[in-house]
Design an enzyme around this catalytic site. Structure first.
Site, mmCIF file in Angstrom:
data_model
loop_
_atom_site.group_PDB
_atom_site.id
_atom_site.type_symbol
_atom_site.label_atom_id
_atom_site.label_comp_id
_atom_site.label_asym_id
_atom_site.label_seq_id
_atom_site.Cartn_x
_atom_site.Cartn_y
_atom_site.Cartn_z
ATOM 1 N N SER A 135 1.110 -0.876 -0.188
ATOM 2 C CA SER A 135 0.246 -0.180 -0.057
ATOM 3 C C SER A 135 0.848 1.612 0.096
ATOM 4 O O SER A 135 1.558 1.191 -1.021
ATOM 5 C CB SER A 135 -1.011 -0.173 1.382
ATOM 6 O OG SER A 135 -2.071 0.719 1.082
ATOM 7 N N ASP A 193 -9.578 -4.444 -5.039
ATOM 8 C CA ASP A 193 -9.220 -3.702 -4.245
ATOM 9 C C ASP A 193 -9.804 -1.870 -4.081
ATOM 10 O O ASP A 193 -10.039 -1.201 -5.445
ATOM 11 C CB ASP A 193 -7.930 -3.406 -4.152
ATOM 12 C CG ASP A 193 -7.130 -2.407 -3.480
ATOM 13 O OD1 ASP A 193 -7.577 -1.577 -2.652
ATOM 14 O OD2 ASP A 193 -5.805 -2.474 -2.981
ATOM 15 N N HIS A 220 -7.902 -5.606 -0.168
ATOM 16 C CA HIS A 220 -6.899 -4.471 -0.200
ATOM 17 C C HIS A 220 -5.420 -4.924 0.702
ATOM 18 O O HIS A 220 -5.594 -5.141 2.004
ATOM 19 C CB HIS A 220 -7.209 -3.000 0.627
ATOM 20 C CG HIS A 220 -5.925 -2.503 0.582
ATOM 21 N ND1 HIS A 220 -5.962 -1.465 -0.446
ATOM 22 C CD2 HIS A 220 -4.751 -1.627 1.920
ATOM 23 C CE1 HIS A 220 -4.487 -0.891 -0.760
ATOM 24 N NE2 HIS A 220 -4.578 -0.987 1.394
#
Length: 256
Positions: A135, A193, A220
């Site tokens: 991320s 996601d 995610h």
């Protein structure tokens, strides 16, 4: 019990550990080293024959706010964020020191300090063969790849793994991503996601020469299901072979 101890000693000798790739693990926004390590346990098991991981915590503490839109966790109950005061980030893209990956424009508060922090980690605990990021951590890794190609950092790594990564939209970072990055890269992202849309991860992968892309049907997180195992292992095997070949070549007086 004695048998397990003997096996542990056998697999973790200085000689066998030296044969593994050393990978620096960069957590996501609102995580820390401990939570990221816990979230990637299955991933590590898949590649433990070829790699060992060092987890570190970002230098900037996240300020907790009431606006849940800034916490990067809407519509998904658990994306691996840490609890309460143990949340950290690599930089912030708004003046109130919050971060959202989908933001465009804004500052990159704390970015330079984080780069210097990584330099110190390489100096004290490195060298590292590669870097893994998730991320915001993957976004940060992408920037480190660009900085390395430009010769703007004093450490080197040979590959990068970016899960749910994206290009930074911060104004100070728009000068990057102009040239394709010549570095072995593995890009992992989910088709569902809702934190970092697929097209954002695709855009980051397109910044690299010959990127290896692993898509998964989830959201995610860094997946570690049987379907991803061959791709992960193939990538790590190749990186280790290239490392060993390079070391043997240098021992024979060659030049790379």
């Amino acid at each position: 019990m004695e048998r397990d101890t003997n096996n542990l000693r056998k697999c973790c000798t200085d000689e066998t550990m030296a044969q593994k790739l050393k990978v620096l693990a960069i957590h996501g926004y609102r995580q820390n080293a401990e939570t990221f390590r816990a979230k990637t346990g299955s991933f590590r098991k898949m590649v433990h024959k070829w790699a060992q991981f060092t987890y570190i915590t970002a230098p900037h503490k996240v300020i907790l706010v009431d606006d849940t839109n800034d916490l990067n966790n809407e519509s998904e109950p658990d994306i691996g964020q840490s609890k309460d005061e143990e949340q950290y980030g690599w930089f912030f893209n708004r003046d109130d020191k919050t971060f959202r990956g989908i933001r465009k424009g804004g500052p990159a508060i704390g970015f330079e300090e984080s780069v210097k922090f990584i330099e110190s980690v390489f100096e004290k605990e490195g060298p590292f063969d590669g870097i893994l990021g998730f991320s915001q951590g993957a976004c940060f890794v992408g920037l480190l790849c660009d900085l390395q190609q430009r010769g703007l950092i004093n450490f080197r790594f040979n590959f990068a793994i970016m899960s749910s990564g994206f290009k930074s939209g911060s104004l100070p970072h728009l000068k990057y991503y102009t040239d394709r990055i010549n570095l072995a890269s593995l890009h992992i992202f989910g088709e569902n996601d809702n934190i970092i849309p697929t097209e954002m991860s695709e855009a980051l992968s397109n910044c690299f020469d010959e990127p290896i892309v692993v898509r998964h049907p989830g959201g995610h997180y860094l997946p570690a299901a049987a379907v991803q195992k061959p791709d992960y292992q193939k990538f790590f095997k190749l990186q280790l072979l290239q490392k060993q070949y390079g070391e043997q070549y240098m021992e024979k007086g060659g030049f790379i």
